[in-house]
Design a protein around this motif. Structure first.
Motif, PDB file in Angstrom:
ATOM      1  N   TYR A   1       0.821  -1.311  -0.008  1.00 23.85           N
ATOM      2  CA  TYR A   1       0.188  -0.123   0.130  1.00 23.85           C
ATOM      3  C   TYR A   1       0.936   1.263  -0.022  1.00 23.85           C
ATOM      4  N   ALA A   2       1.985   1.213   1.037  1.00 23.47           N
ATOM      5  CA  ALA A   2       2.952   2.369   0.934  1.00 23.47           C
ATOM      6  C   ALA A   2       3.422   2.485  -0.527  1.00 23.47           C
TER       7      ALA A   2
ATOM      8  N   ALA B   1       4.271   5.427  -5.677  1.00 24.84           N
ATOM      9  CA  ALA B   1       3.970   5.634  -6.963  1.00 24.84           C
ATOM     10  C   ALA B   1       3.131   6.579  -7.386  1.00 24.84           C
ATOM     11  N   GLY B   2       2.240   6.797  -6.825  1.00 24.93           N
ATOM     12  CA  GLY B   2       1.285   8.024  -6.984  1.00 24.93           C
ATOM     13  C   GLY B   2       2.099   9.239  -6.417  1.00 24.93           C
ATOM     14  N   MET B   3       2.813   9.286  -5.797  1.00 21.07           N
ATOM     15  CA  MET B   3       3.688  10.696  -5.665  1.00 21.07           C
ATOM     16  C   MET B   3       4.498  10.853  -6.821  1.00 21.07           C
ATOM     17  N   ASN B   4       5.213   9.646  -7.511  1.00 26.21           N
ATOM     18  CA  ASN B   4       5.933  10.135  -8.608  1.00 26.21           C
ATOM     19  C   ASN B   4       4.884  10.335  -9.937  1.00 26.21           C
ATOM     20  N   LEU B   5       3.683   9.846  -9.839  1.00 28.05           N
ATOM     21  CA  LEU B   5       2.717  10.341 -10.810  1.00 28.05           C
ATOM     22  C   LEU B   5       2.308  11.640 -10.591  1.00 28.05           C
ATOM     23  N   LEU B   6       2.284  12.342  -9.582  1.00 26.29           N
ATOM     24  CA  LEU B   6       2.050  13.582  -9.272  1.00 26.29           C
ATOM     25  C   LEU B   6       3.424  14.739  -9.523  1.00 26.29           C
TER      26      LEU B   6
ATOM     27  N   GLY C   1      -3.531   2.469  -2.110  1.00 28.50           N
ATOM     28  CA  GLY C   1      -2.470   3.424  -1.619  1.00 28.50           C
ATOM     29  C   GLY C   1      -2.447   4.640  -2.681  1.00 28.50           C
ATOM     30  N   CYS C   2      -2.660   4.456  -3.895  1.00 34.14           N
ATOM     31  CA  CYS C   2      -2.513   5.560  -4.802  1.00 34.14           C
ATOM     32  C   CYS C   2      -3.759   6.227  -4.842  1.00 34.14           C
ATOM     33  N   SER C   3      -4.880   5.827  -4.753  1.00 36.13           N
ATOM     34  CA  SER C   3      -6.314   6.221  -4.869  1.00 36.13           C
ATOM     35  C   SER C   3      -6.513   7.136  -3.740  1.00 36.13           C
TER      36      SER C   3
END
Length: 157
Positions: free
Chosen positions: A63-64, A69-74, A112-114
């Protein structure tokens, strides 16, 4: 509270946008949509989070990793748009989990990303369509890879 303040309030700092590692672009913009190439759990110090989820990596760790990965998308979105305020809404995520054969909680990993996107963009702009699937392997043995489709406001909006 703007989107950067929401990140800051959660103790999060945008990393530098990761560079593509092969023959592709980090994003393609077509009209008002931005198609973001898959991002993995790359830490600020350049370390990749690796292993099979459900065997080597726990659900909480994965999840972390999806959040990372979401932070890298941002970070890519920030680089492309110059300001996360230009994100109209998150349209769709595809989350891939490097999972052990008997692992079946793929949606909980990609949360985690959502959850990050819901926190940053709010329930209206951050709510999205999504798929979460298990893979036999991912590049570099990373635990997760997530790609996104994002709608952006016009530059003068």
């Amino acid at each position: 509270m703007d989107r950067y303040q929401r990140l800051h309030a959660r103790g999060l700092v945008l990393p530098a946008a990761p560079r593509p590692v092969a023959s592709y672009r980090s994003h393609v913009r077509e009209g008002g949509l931005i198609y973001l190439s898959g991002q993995g759990p790359l830490t600020a110090d350049g370390r990749l989070c690796t292993g099979k989820v459900g065997r080597d990596v726990s659900l909480d760790e994965a999840y972390a990793h999806a959040r990372l990965a979401g932070m890298n998308l941002l970070a890519v979105l920030h680089e492309v748009l110059g300001d996360l305020a230009r994100v109209k809404r998150i349209v769709k995520l595809l989350g891939m989990v490097n999972a052990a054969p008997d692992f079946n909680d793929h949606p909980l990993v990609i949360n985690g990303c959502s959850d990050l996107f819901l926190d940053v963009f709010g329930p209206e702009d951050g709510s999205h369509a999504r798929s979460a699937v298990g893979m036999g392997s991912l590049p570099g043995n990373i635990t997760v890879e997530i790609e996104a489709i994002v709608a952006a406001h016009a530059p003068d909006a």
